[in-house]
Write an enzyme that holds these catalytic residues in place. Structure first.
Site, PDB file in Angstrom:
ATOM      1  N   ARG A  73     -25.103  13.981  28.836  1.00  0.00           N
ATOM      2  CA  ARG A  73     -24.503  13.946  30.171  1.00  0.00           C
ATOM      3  C   ARG A  73     -23.984  12.552  30.552  1.00  0.00           C
ATOM      4  O   ARG A  73     -22.832  12.399  30.981  1.00  0.00           O
ATOM      5  CB  ARG A  73     -25.546  14.393  31.225  1.00  0.00           C
ATOM      6  N   THR A  74     -24.838  11.540  30.408  1.00  0.00           N
ATOM      7  CA  THR A  74     -24.476  10.211  30.934  1.00  0.00           C
ATOM      8  C   THR A  74     -23.297   9.632  30.174  1.00  0.00           C
ATOM      9  O   THR A  74     -22.330   9.135  30.773  1.00  0.00           O
ATOM     10  CB  THR A  74     -25.691   9.270  30.844  1.00  0.00           C
ATOM     11  N   LYS A 101     -27.753  -3.094  10.400  1.00  0.00           N
ATOM     12  CA  LYS A 101     -28.008  -4.197   9.452  1.00  0.00           C
ATOM     13  C   LYS A 101     -28.969  -5.212  10.054  1.00  0.00           C
ATOM     14  O   LYS A 101     -29.193  -6.274   9.468  1.00  0.00           O
ATOM     15  CB  LYS A 101     -26.694  -4.890   9.084  1.00  0.00           C
ATOM     16  N   ARG A 123     -27.090   1.906  27.485  1.00  0.00           N
ATOM     17  CA  ARG A 123     -28.366   2.643  27.447  1.00  0.00           C
ATOM     18  C   ARG A 123     -29.179   2.061  26.309  1.00  0.00           C
ATOM     19  O   ARG A 123     -28.689   1.924  25.175  1.00  0.00           O
ATOM     20  CB  ARG A 123     -28.153   4.138  27.229  1.00  0.00           C
ATOM     21  N   HIS A 151     -32.714   4.393  35.875  1.00  0.00           N
ATOM     22  CA  HIS A 151     -31.505   5.143  35.519  1.00  0.00           C
ATOM     23  C   HIS A 151     -30.731   5.310  36.829  1.00  0.00           C
ATOM     24  O   HIS A 151     -30.684   6.391  37.420  1.00  0.00           O
ATOM     25  CB  HIS A 151     -31.906   6.495  34.922  1.00  0.00           C
TER      26      HIS A 151
HETATM   27  N1   CP Z   1     -29.760  12.847  32.591  1.00  0.00           N
HETATM   28  C1   CP Z   1     -29.458  12.190  31.450  1.00  0.00           C
HETATM   29  O1   CP Z   1     -29.564  10.950  31.384  1.00  0.00           O
HETATM   30  O2   CP Z   1     -29.037  12.990  30.451  1.00  0.00           O
HETATM   31  P1   CP Z   1     -28.539  12.444  29.025  1.00  0.00           P
HETATM   32  O3   CP Z   1     -29.737  11.843  28.334  1.00  0.00           O
HETATM   33  O4   CP Z   1     -27.979  13.619  28.304  1.00  0.00           O
HETATM   34  O5   CP Z   1     -27.520  11.380  29.284  1.00  0.00           O
END
Ligand code: CP
Length: 327
Positions: A73-74, A101, A123, A151
């Site tokens: 999603r993100t 590496k 991320r 998040h």
């Molecule tokens: N909600 C969320 O962060 O989903 P993803 O891990 O798929 O990005």
């Protein structure tokens, strides 16, 4: 201002800009900044309903998406948001990068920075990775989830979705049920919702309730019926087996029996309760399919709203109206 965002929204947006050039966490946002992002996202959502879903707001800006952990999603919604704003965007495939590496996060990012991107969406499995980069990078850093820390865009899209349905956040009872200990979504949501005046209850097995969580002014319980009673919103969180070392509860079946959200448990909530989940869901663990696919579920709306909210964050960090006026 260009015609990219509606005139009414531009007046609201012109009122203020974000104080920081990064989005590292909800921790750093004031209630006024949260409202600014949500109001801007309303205008961005309108762009997504047009036949041509593209505006020139970020033309000439380069955005790098750097995801060291899996994401559906993100990552996708950031990419769509960047493209809708006309940014030049690229996503680094970690598995085929020099990270394998042994290159460090800092060296990887400093090398990417040498190519002069404007923003980096990160991320990473380490809590604090985004803060580290914000101290050494010239680019704006956007936290797309760092370890068990925050998040922020997830909490913003959750708030946007709640506000769309309930017209407010203040005074709502929000019950968050699941693996609280390992959840960055929990930490961002708790901070956002309490800043905006919601009454937040968190619920899970005692072993999965962080000891420091009540300092945010939330109520913690292991009685799911108490958490859900008269709730306006019930948000389920995934059991994060990948972050667990050791047994936090007897079995997944036992977890579902005690904490899994079912139609029977939801009868304690308000009749117009919203069911939310950030995804990915584990059906039959934290949520029954009858609830995930039921009439109160806004889980897929959360995903749709993620694009608008991420467009708003990118736009505001790029300078919003000031940037467009100066261009
Ligand atoms: N909600 C969320 O962060 O989903 P993803 O891990 O798929 O990005």
């Amino acid at each position: 201002m260009s015609s990219s965002v509606s005139a009414a929204a531009s007046e609201r947006v012109a009122a203020t800009l974000l104080r920081s050039r990064h989005l590292l966490g909800i921790e750093d946002l004031s209630p006024e900044e949260i409202i600014l992002i949500l109001d801007t996202a309303e205008a961005m959502k309108e762009i997504g309903s047009r036949s041509i879903k593209k505006v020139p707001a970020l033309r000439g800006k380069t955005v790098v998406n750097l995801f060291f952990e899996p994401s559906t999603r993100t990552r996708t919604s950031f990419e769509i948001a960047e493209k809708r704003l006309s940014a030049d965007t690229l996503s680094i495939a970690i598995a085929s990068s020099s990270v394998v590496k042994g290159e460090t996060l800092a060296d990887t990012v400093l090398n990417l920075e040498a190519m002069h991107p404007d923003m980096i969406v990160l991320r990473h499995a380490s809590s604090g990775a985004c803060h580290l980069l914000s101290r050494i990078c010239r680019s704006a850093i956007i936290n797309a989830g760092d370890g068990m820390h925050e998040h922020p865009t997830q909490a913003l899209l959750d708030a946007f979705t709640i506000r769309e349905h309930k017209s407010r956040l203040a005074g709502l009872k929000v019950a968050i049920v699941g693996d609280l200990l390992h959840s960055r979504v929990l930490r961002s949501n708790v901070q956002l919702l309490t800043k905006m005046g919601a009454e937040v209850w968190v619920c899970g097995p005692p072993t999965l309730i962080p000891t420091e969580i009540t300092r945010f002014g939330v109520r913690a319980t292991s009685d799911v019926n108490q958490a859900v009673a008269d709730a306006d919103v019930v948000m389920l969180l995934r059991i994060q087996l990948e972050r667990m070392e050791g047994a936090f509860f007897p079995s997944l079946r036992e977890y579902f029996n005690v904490f899994g959200m079912t139609d029977a448990r939801l009868k304690h909530a308000k009749p117009d309760v919203l069911i939310m989940h950030p995804g990915p869901m584990n059906r039959g663990v934290e949520i029954a399919s009858e609830v995930a696919d039921g009439p109160f579920s806004v889980i897929l709306e959360q995903v749709s709203n993620g694009v608008a909210v991420r467009m708003a964050v990118l736009y505001l960090l790029a300078g919003g109206v000031e940037h467009e006026t100066a261009a």
